[in-house]
Design an enzyme around this catalytic site. Sequence first.
Site, PDB file in Angstrom:
ATOM      1  N   CYS A 132       0.844  -1.192   0.000  1.00  0.00           N
ATOM      2  CA  CYS A 132       0.000   0.000   0.000  1.00  0.00           C
ATOM      3  C   CYS A 132       0.885   1.249   0.000  1.00  0.00           C
ATOM      4  CB  CYS A 132      -0.925   0.035   1.217  1.00  0.00           C
ATOM      5  SG  CYS A 132      -1.877   1.566   1.241  1.00  0.00           S
ATOM      6  N   GLY A 253      -3.550  -4.405 -13.160  1.00  0.00           N
ATOM      7  CA  GLY A 253      -3.078  -3.091 -13.571  1.00  0.00           C
ATOM      8  C   GLY A 253      -3.729  -2.661 -14.870  1.00  0.00           C
TER       9      GLY A 253
END
Length: 313
Positions: A132, A253
């Site tokens: 993260c 992605g």
Amino acid sequence: VDLSVDLAGMSLPNPIMTASGCAANGPELHRFFDVAEIGAFVTKSVKATPQSGRGTPRMAETPSGMLNSIGLQGPGIDAFVSHDLPWLASVGARVLVSIAGVEAAEFAHVAQVLATCPDRSAIVGLEVNISCPNVANRGLVFACDPASSAEVLSGVRAVVPADLPLFAKLSPDVTDLVPIARAALDAGADGLTMINTILGMAIDLDRMRPHLFGVTGGLSGPAIRPVAVRAIWQVTAAMRAGTIPTAPIIGVGGVRCGADALELIAAGASGVQVGTATFHDPRAPRTVLTELAALLAERGISRLGDLVGAAHG
Ligand code: RRO
């Protein structure tokens, strides 16, 4: 077309999943399609305690993608196992639970609660979110450092049974992912998820201030697909060369359509997650699945596995 995949013991009817954080924990998405139809549902990263996340604004659209600095908003592990997980189990979803923490011990605590919870049978694996961009471990994203990555993975591996697959979610914010992948796999990861968002920022020219309250945020969407392809390719090449252990890769992605999914598969992924596209079209994961099946049929491919890493020759 046989779309079934076995990812380190996660046996799924097809390779398509949600991407962590992009569809909360299920009910919103289920209004648009049956979440049991996709291979797996990946949850928002869950940590030990409830958290409201960073100040607002914490989302910004840019011409090339989406920026977020959510800061791990969530109900905490106790509410997750008493409320969110039972709902996912009740609709028959196969759940890949994303777990997070600010230190290794927090990841281990969350993993241990999940490994022994009443709806354990709905959990197909854990995605260990060490990447993260909005949660720093003493100023460092775990997945940008091999030793920090290993510390988290070995702590989680120590408290969950060997038959619960662990996927380490890696960061694109390093030029060489191979040492990080090696550290995670050696420490007990069974597979890798690539990639999390890329650290970025945007400036609001009217206020002459950063757009996001948290200043920087994670960039997602089509702009980062080439970065995901590069990361998957890089790690797959190292696996093929025998310099790191072979393990399944889940690609993520900027996937918006079946061809985008196929590109990640050709680079080496055997699972594919759909994230930011869901904000534009909540049916995106289901549509990607239909389009991928059609593409394989068009090319006369009967088994998805035949195309995994196909671009490596
Ligand atoms: O919650 C977030 O701010 C967040 C997380 Br945990 C993550 O892994 N990736 C991201 O872009 N945002």
